[in-house]
Structure formats: structure tokens, C-alpha cells
Design an enzyme around this catalytic site. Sequence first.
Site, PDB file in Angstrom:
ATOM      1  N   ALA A  11       0.848  -1.206   0.000  1.00  0.00           N
ATOM      2  CA  ALA A  11       0.000   0.000   0.000  1.00  0.00           C
ATOM      3  C   ALA A  11       0.877   1.247   0.000  1.00  0.00           C
ATOM      4  CB  ALA A  11      -0.923  -0.018   1.223  1.00  0.00           C
ATOM      5  N   GLY A  15       1.265   1.026  -5.060  1.00  0.00           N
ATOM      6  CA  GLY A  15       0.088   0.221  -4.725  1.00  0.00           C
ATOM      7  C   GLY A  15      -1.141   1.076  -4.448  1.00  0.00           C
ATOM      8  N   HIS A 176      13.638  -4.381 -18.376  1.00  0.00           N
ATOM      9  CA  HIS A 176      13.165  -3.067 -17.942  1.00  0.00           C
ATOM     10  C   HIS A 176      14.357  -2.124 -17.808  1.00  0.00           C
ATOM     11  CE1 HIS A 176      10.880  -0.032 -16.084  1.00  0.00           C
ATOM     12  NE2 HIS A 176      11.028  -0.373 -14.831  1.00  0.00           N
TER      13      HIS A 176
HETATM   14  P1  NAD Z   1       6.828   1.918  -1.375  1.00  0.00           P
HETATM   15  O1  NAD Z   1       7.951   1.744  -0.421  1.00  0.00           O
HETATM   16  O2  NAD Z   1       6.096   3.217  -1.386  1.00  0.00           O
HETATM   17  O3  NAD Z   1       5.763   0.751  -1.155  1.00  0.00           O
HETATM   18  C1  NAD Z   1       6.126  -0.591  -1.001  1.00  0.00           C
HETATM   19  C2  NAD Z   1       5.201  -1.171   0.049  1.00  0.00           C
HETATM   20  O4  NAD Z   1       5.389  -2.584   0.115  1.00  0.00           O
HETATM   21  C3  NAD Z   1       5.471  -0.618   1.455  1.00  0.00           C
HETATM   22  O5  NAD Z   1       4.324   0.015   1.970  1.00  0.00           O
HETATM   23  C4  NAD Z   1       5.852  -1.859   2.260  1.00  0.00           C
HETATM   24  O6  NAD Z   1       5.409  -1.811   3.610  1.00  0.00           O
HETATM   25  C5  NAD Z   1       5.127  -2.941   1.454  1.00  0.00           C
HETATM   26  N1  NAD Z   1       5.612  -4.292   1.739  1.00  0.00           N
HETATM   27  C6  NAD Z   1       6.875  -4.717   1.974  1.00  0.00           C
HETATM   28  N2  NAD Z   1       6.882  -6.037   2.212  1.00  0.00           N
HETATM   29  C7  NAD Z   1       5.605  -6.461   2.111  1.00  0.00           C
HETATM   30  C8  NAD Z   1       4.969  -7.737   2.238  1.00  0.00           C
HETATM   31  N3  NAD Z   1       5.682  -8.849   2.507  1.00  0.00           N
HETATM   32  N4  NAD Z   1       3.625  -7.791   2.085  1.00  0.00           N
HETATM   33  C9  NAD Z   1       2.903  -6.689   1.811  1.00  0.00           C
HETATM   34  N5  NAD Z   1       3.455  -5.454   1.681  1.00  0.00           N
HETATM   35  C10 NAD Z   1       4.785  -5.355   1.831  1.00  0.00           C
HETATM   36  O7  NAD Z   1       7.401   1.605  -2.828  1.00  0.00           O
HETATM   37  P2  NAD Z   1       6.736   2.005  -4.237  1.00  0.00           P
HETATM   38  O8  NAD Z   1       7.287   3.295  -4.700  1.00  0.00           O
HETATM   39  O9  NAD Z   1       5.278   1.801  -4.128  1.00  0.00           O
HETATM   40  O10 NAD Z   1       7.375   0.873  -5.176  1.00  0.00           O
HETATM   41  C11 NAD Z   1       6.979  -0.471  -5.028  1.00  0.00           C
HETATM   42  C12 NAD Z   1       7.831  -1.408  -5.898  1.00  0.00           C
HETATM   43  O11 NAD Z   1       7.530  -1.145  -7.265  1.00  0.00           O
HETATM   44  C13 NAD Z   1       9.332  -1.225  -5.755  1.00  0.00           C
HETATM   45  O12 NAD Z   1       9.990  -2.462  -5.821  1.00  0.00           O
HETATM   46  C14 NAD Z   1       9.701  -0.370  -6.955  1.00  0.00           C
HETATM   47  O13 NAD Z   1      11.052  -0.498  -7.305  1.00  0.00           O
HETATM   48  C15 NAD Z   1       8.765  -0.966  -7.975  1.00  0.00           C
HETATM   49  N6  NAD Z   1       8.496  -0.126  -9.152  1.00  0.00           N
HETATM   50  C16 NAD Z   1       8.450  -0.781 -10.347  1.00  0.00           C
HETATM   51  C17 NAD Z   1       8.186  -0.074 -11.509  1.00  0.00           C
HETATM   52  C18 NAD Z   1       8.123  -0.804 -12.821  1.00  0.00           C
HETATM   53  O14 NAD Z   1       8.151  -0.168 -13.866  1.00  0.00           O
HETATM   54  N7  NAD Z   1       8.009  -2.122 -12.837  1.00  0.00           N
HETATM   55  C19 NAD Z   1       7.996   1.311 -11.449  1.00  0.00           C
HETATM   56  C20 NAD Z   1       8.004   1.934 -10.208  1.00  0.00           C
HETATM   57  C21 NAD Z   1       8.256   1.194  -9.044  1.00  0.00           C
END
Ligand code: NAD
Length: 312
Positions: A11, A15, A176
Amino acid sequence: MARARITIVGAGKVGATAAHIAAAGRLGDIVLVDVVKGLAEGKALDISQAGPIQLYGSNIVGTCDWERTVDSDIVIVTSGVPRKPGMSRDELLATNVRIVRDVSKEIVRYSPDSIVIVVSNPLDAMVYTAAKVTGFAKNRVVGMAGVLDAARFSYFLAKELNVSTEDIKCVLMGGHGDDMVTLPRYTCVGGIPVTQLLDQGKIAQLIERTRNGGIEVVNLLGCSAYYAPAAGAVKMAEAVLKDNKTVLSCCAYCDREYGVGGYFVGVPVVLGKGGAEKIIELDLTDSERGQFEKSLSGVKQLAAKVDEFLRE
Ligand code: NAD
């Protein structure tokens, strides 16, 4: 017809933004899961309270409890640690493999028939992890990266040409970020190949900016992008939930296709209710094929590292 059930894991920025976009798009009921107590609940409540203003009535639940996710049609995985300035996506690998492994086990337990869309980075490795741990049919696990990279390229092209972003259709392949393979020959502006509208030098400049699109945002924000990544994930979810058969660049399983030999890599995919229903095989020039092979070798190395972590 029963409303679709969408679980979004994590979240955080991506998310919660995805939950808001999915709610505003009236895609179904949403369960937002996070390990941080109160975070998913708070975000779900806030998004729900935007409903009367934006006129959506989805049931949006925030929870730490996986039982609430039961029987989801689709699970979007955004849990993980995001990139910090100066940090490569690969440095995230060890931590995020463990997170995605644990999440994948819960997906199997509570939503064994779901389609899984992975967003967590390093993307290609996280898709591989989710596919391996869930053991789901390979078409049911896909990754979001190409949609974002294609959107960035389309945006830069639209600005350069002063045309509507809607008119640009572009396809990308490979891993990516740094290893993505742009295909200007297959990128069209209102049906016209972009190679007829811009010179090679300008196209190369825009490709370079796209390649660095993630880091450009990280350097400005101090955290990774989330509006466009969330929109990309929801676009894929919509294609699946509505069985749209949308052609999108996704990280999908390829065996004989492009001679990949059993890895998840960025390719043009027909997305529908079966997930990645078909991989579209394009004719590639020697140079494009060379870039794709380079990208694929990066993907293979990451997969080998994931195998090591999963054995621990
Ligand atoms: P964020 O830190 O804001 O959110 C990640 C969330 O995951 C946190 O709230 C954390 O508490 C939660 N989390 C961690 N372990 C968990 C578990 N076991 N179960 C449930 N929740 C859990 O990060 P963000 O900016 O939202 O990015 C999320 C991911 O998406 C990162 O890995 C980032 O690198 C990736 N991302 C990918 C792309 C893409 O193009 N594929 C683009 C942007 C971000």
C-alpha cells in the site's frame, strides 16, 4: 455478474495509487494489503472517501490479513523496497526476492485461480520469482515494465512532434530500463512510422531519455515514479478483467518465441482473461535481435541469482 476482486499487495506509493486508479476506473472491489499496520487501512479509507466526489462505489478494504484477499481475480504485486537515488534496480534484488516469495505463497493459498501482475523491481527477476513460487501456468504471471517504458517514449515523442499522446502507438522489448529495446520501426504516429517524421538523431535522443526515464524521476523526487507505473499496472489489470485482448509490451514467458528458451522477458503480448494469451513475434533486424539477446542475457543472469536466493 459478480464484481471483480482485485488484490493489490503493497500500500505504498505505487500500490495505493493503483488502488485509486482502479477504483476511479470502476474495475471492481479492491483489497489493499501491506505489512505495515494501519497503512493499507488508512489508504483504503482515504480512497473510499474520494468515491462520493469521483462517483465510484467500489468496496475498498485495507488490511494486513491475507484472508481478506480470498478468491481475487487478479493480484497486483507492488510490495518491496523501492529504489533510492544512486541505487540500481539490481541492488534491490536480494530483499525483494524474499518479499515476493512470501507474497507469492499467500497468493497460492488464497487466490489460486488469480492472474498475477508483478510491478516490484528488479522487474524481470520478480516476475520469475512469482512464477517459480506460485507454480501457476506461465500465462498467468506477467510483469509491468514495457507499458511504462512505452508510455514514457510515447510522451516524449508526442511533446517533440506536438501531437496527441493518444495517436502514438509504440512497442518495446527486452528487460526493464537500461536493457530495454526500443523499436522505432514499429512506433507509429497516427499510423505513420515515426522514422518518417523524425530524424535518427532526434529519435536516438528520445530513446536515451526514455532509457533513463526512471532515474530522471528518482533524481527529481528522491523516490521512484508511481503515477505512471500504477497506471501501467491498472491498464494491464483492465485488459485481463475485461478480456480486452489488448496488445501491450509486458514481461511474459517465452519459450520457443524469439528463441528465448523459457524465461520471462519483455515482448508484445495479447492480454485477456487468460493473462498473457499470445506472444506476438516481430521480425527483428540483426541490430534489434542483438539488443534483445543482450537484454535476455541480463535476464538470465538475474534468474540465476534468484534461484540462488530461493535455495537459501
Ligand atoms: P513503497 O515503499 O512506497 O511501497 C512498497 C510497500 O510494500 C510498502 O508500503 C511496504 O510496507 C510494502 N511491503 C513490503 N513487504 C511487504 C509484504 N511482505 N507484504 C505486503 N506489503 C509489503 O514503494 P513504491 O514506490 O510503491 O514501489 C513499489 C515497488 O515497485 C518497488 O519495488 C519499486 O522499485 C517498484 N516499481 C516498479 C516499476 C516498474 O516499472 N516495474 C515502477 C516503479 C516502481
